[in-house]
Design an enzyme around this catalytic site. Structure first.
Site, PDB file in Angstrom:
ATOM      1  N   PHE A 268      -4.889  12.363  -5.728  1.00 32.22           N
ATOM      2  CA  PHE A 268      -5.505  13.085  -4.613  1.00 32.22           C
ATOM      3  C   PHE A 268      -4.388  13.811  -3.884  1.00 32.22           C
ATOM      4  O   PHE A 268      -3.574  13.190  -3.202  1.00 32.22           O
ATOM      5  CB  PHE A 268      -6.196  12.065  -3.700  1.00 32.22           C
ATOM      6  CG  PHE A 268      -6.995  12.630  -2.564  1.00 32.22           C
ATOM      7  CD1 PHE A 268      -8.274  13.122  -2.768  1.00 32.22           C
ATOM      8  CD2 PHE A 268      -6.488  12.629  -1.268  1.00 32.22           C
ATOM      9  CE1 PHE A 268      -9.032  13.609  -1.713  1.00 32.22           C
ATOM     10  CE2 PHE A 268      -7.238  13.102  -0.208  1.00 32.22           C
ATOM     11  CZ  PHE A 268      -8.518  13.592  -0.424  1.00 32.22           C
TER      12      PHE A 268
ATOM     13  N   ILE B  58       2.332  12.270  -2.474  1.00 27.49           N
ATOM     14  CA  ILE B  58       1.134  12.167  -3.308  1.00 27.49           C
ATOM     15  C   ILE B  58       1.238  10.944  -4.229  1.00 27.49           C
ATOM     16  O   ILE B  58       2.124  10.875  -5.086  1.00 27.49           O
ATOM     17  CB  ILE B  58       0.943  13.444  -4.159  1.00 27.49           C
ATOM     18  CG1 ILE B  58       0.973  14.694  -3.265  1.00 27.49           C
ATOM     19  CG2 ILE B  58      -0.353  13.354  -4.952  1.00 27.49           C
ATOM     20  CD1 ILE B  58      -0.036  14.687  -2.136  1.00 27.49           C
TER      21      ILE B  58
ATOM     22  N   ARG C 111     -11.726   5.153   3.771  1.00 27.30           N
ATOM     23  CA  ARG C 111     -11.070   4.561   4.936  1.00 27.30           C
ATOM     24  C   ARG C 111     -11.479   3.114   5.185  1.00 27.30           C
ATOM     25  O   ARG C 111     -10.617   2.266   5.423  1.00 27.30           O
ATOM     26  CB  ARG C 111     -11.313   5.424   6.174  1.00 27.30           C
ATOM     27  CG  ARG C 111     -10.300   6.549   6.299  1.00 27.30           C
ATOM     28  CD  ARG C 111     -10.590   7.475   7.445  1.00 27.30           C
ATOM     29  NE  ARG C 111      -9.557   8.509   7.529  1.00 27.30           N
ATOM     30  CZ  ARG C 111      -9.741   9.715   8.034  1.00 27.30           C
ATOM     31  NH1 ARG C 111     -10.931  10.040   8.515  1.00 27.30           N
ATOM     32  NH2 ARG C 111      -8.760  10.587   8.076  1.00 27.30           N
TER      33      ARG C 111
ATOM     34  N   GLN D 141       2.135 -27.433  18.181  1.00 25.89           N
ATOM     35  CA  GLN D 141       1.056 -26.641  18.773  1.00 25.89           C
ATOM     36  C   GLN D 141       1.329 -25.139  18.686  1.00 25.89           C
ATOM     37  O   GLN D 141       0.423 -24.353  18.415  1.00 25.89           O
ATOM     38  CB  GLN D 141       0.841 -27.027  20.233  1.00 25.89           C
ATOM     39  CG  GLN D 141      -0.371 -26.355  20.865  1.00 25.89           C
ATOM     40  CD  GLN D 141      -0.549 -26.731  22.316  1.00 25.89           C
ATOM     41  OE1 GLN D 141       0.278 -26.372  23.158  1.00 25.89           O
ATOM     42  NE2 GLN D 141      -1.604 -27.464  22.617  1.00 25.89           N
TER      43      GLN D 141
ATOM     44  N   GLN E 119       7.552 -14.918   9.699  1.00 25.61           N
ATOM     45  CA  GLN E 119       8.235 -15.662  10.759  1.00 25.61           C
ATOM     46  C   GLN E 119       8.071 -17.168  10.569  1.00 25.61           C
ATOM     47  O   GLN E 119       9.016 -17.938  10.750  1.00 25.61           O
ATOM     48  CB  GLN E 119       7.689 -15.236  12.126  1.00 25.61           C
ATOM     49  CG  GLN E 119       8.518 -15.692  13.302  1.00 25.61           C
ATOM     50  CD  GLN E 119       9.832 -14.934  13.426  1.00 25.61           C
ATOM     51  OE1 GLN E 119      10.003 -13.897  12.800  1.00 25.61           O
ATOM     52  NE2 GLN E 119      10.754 -15.461  14.210  1.00 25.61           N
TER      53      GLN E 119
ATOM     54  N   GLY F 158      10.281 -18.358   7.725  1.00 29.99           N
ATOM     55  CA  GLY F 158      11.726 -18.240   7.895  1.00 29.99           C
ATOM     56  C   GLY F 158      12.332 -17.376   6.811  1.00 29.99           C
ATOM     57  O   GLY F 158      11.665 -16.526   6.204  1.00 29.99           O
TER      58      GLY F 158
ATOM     59  N   GLU G  14      -3.955   8.163   4.564  1.00 36.96           N
ATOM     60  CA  GLU G  14      -5.383   8.418   4.810  1.00 36.96           C
ATOM     61  C   GLU G  14      -5.704   8.463   6.291  1.00 36.96           C
ATOM     62  O   GLU G  14      -6.765   8.026   6.734  1.00 36.96           O
ATOM     63  CB  GLU G  14      -6.259   7.409   4.056  1.00 36.96           C
ATOM     64  CG  GLU G  14      -6.152   7.557   2.549  1.00 36.96           C
ATOM     65  CD  GLU G  14      -7.141   6.720   1.780  1.00 36.96           C
ATOM     66  OE1 GLU G  14      -8.285   6.593   2.248  1.00 36.96           O
ATOM     67  OE2 GLU G  14      -6.763   6.195   0.714  1.00 36.96           O
TER      68      GLU G  14
END
Length: 369
Positions: free
Chosen positions: A115, A149, A232, A268, A326, A329, A353
């Site tokens: 495209f 492209i 999309r 936690q 994260q 690590g 797009e």
């Protein structure tokens, strides 16, 4: 079907696709060379019947297909999506002769599509295209450059958008189906962060005729937008598949990795981070499904919903993959690790797009219409 849930058949099909991607397509993808079209992978997609499903499925089925493949093999997902993106203009606007010439080879994975919309100075502002189509003996000569492209310069044909009427903005663009062996068409590969092939194309008086036009002369912008409105939400589905893969990796890692006297999940701060990742992933998934369902129902607000889905899903995937790295690590950034791969893959969908900023512009325009 309610957009907030899948029926048992769809759920089972998605599970089968995830397994197929991980067990059959992943080994073929691993043998490919980054930055080049993996033709054995494209052929495998054809042999498995997945490329054929691109053209018979609605937007929701396309999203489920892309999300499921992305979870197990992003390269397979991208190869499939690029076949669809490059070929859908032929499906929606091609003549019988154009369809008969190219679509069977696309479906079996023999012909590689591309495209060709973006240019060095016309990316998100697609109406600013400068590639010229100069009248010549009842046809045109294409002169200029396309850049960024996907599948270039190795595709077998290109859906090319060129300016046929100067000063007419979006109303002066025509879509052409241009075989790769057309005289005057050359290309070069570009080295990019993402592993799939991306290149530039140079058009030096490339001849095209009325038989090469897709749709109407000066009606190419509509062909491009109709294609992007379909794809999309499914870009969002690709992002959701990557986010889910990163989330699954984070859940497994934090359940088994010990630190400070117990598994990471017992901290936690870690548990809340994973909960946030899961919530954002599910929210993005539901918005993608809703946009796809709206497209299938031919709702009036498809542009807004498609933009919202692409915006939220790609931004969410970036967040989830980064958070998963994260939590892992340094090992999450080691070459060859799933998250290192996803970290490179996840950045580009926020740009192509229609960049995130463009999606916000579309949404705002629709809100104030």
């Amino acid at each position: 079907m309610p957009v907030f849930s899948l029926d048992p058949e769809q759920t089972a099909r998605c599970a089968q696709l995830r397994t197929l991607a991980a067990e059959q397509l992943r080994p073929i993808a691993d043998k490919g060379e980054p930055g080049h079209v993996n033709r054995p992978l494209v052929a495998a997609l054809g042999e498995l019947g997945l490329l054929g499903r691109l053209f018979g499925a609605g937007a929701l089925e396309l999203c489920l297909l892309r999300e499921s493949l992305a979870h197990g093999c992003t390269e397979a997902e991208t190869a499939l999506a690029l076949q669809g993106l490059g070929s859908y203009p032929i499906v929606q606007a091609g003549t019988a002769a154009q369809q008969e010439r190219w679509l069977p080879d696309v479906i079996i994975g023999r012909a590689v599509a591309a495209f060709a919309l973006s240019e060095p100075d016309a990316g998100s502002d697609a109406a600013a295209l400068a590639l010229r189509a100069e009248p010549d003996r009842g046809g045109w000569r294409l002169s200029g450059e396309k850049r960024w492209i996907s599948n270039a310069p190795e595709a077998d044909f290109y859906t090319v958008f060129a300016r046929t009427t100067e000063g007419a903005g979006a109303r002066g663009v025509t879509a052409f189906l241009v075989p790769a062996d057309r005289p005057g068409l050359t290309g070069t590969a570009l080295e990019m962060l993402s592993p799939h092939p991306i290149g530039a194309l140079t058009f030096a008086d490339v001849p095209v005729t009325r038989d090469d036009v897709l749709g109407d002369v000066d009606g190419g912008f509509r062909v491009a937008m109709n294609t992007l409105n379909l794809f999309r939400p499914s870009v969002g589905a690709f992002a959701v598949g990557m986010a889910q893969a990163a989330l699954d990796a984070a859940i497994d890692h934090t359940a088994h990795r010990t630190a400070f006297g117990g598994p990471l999940k017992d901290l936690q701060s870690v548990a809340h981070q994973v909960a946030e990742m899961a919530t954002r992933t599910e929210a993005a998934r539901l918005l993608v499904y809703a946009a796809a369902a709206a497209y299938d129902e031919r709702a009036a607000d498809v542009p807004k919903r498609s933009a919202m889905a692409k915006l939220l899903a790609t931004e969410t995937a970036q967040y989830v993959v980064d958070a998963a790295v994260q939590l892992h690590g340094a090992r999450g950034l080691q070459r060859g690790h799933l998250l290192e791969h996803l970290y490179r893959e996840v950045r580009a969908p926020r740009i192509y797009e229609g960049a995130t900023e463009v999606q916000r512009t579309i949404i705002a325009k629709e809100l104030y219409a």
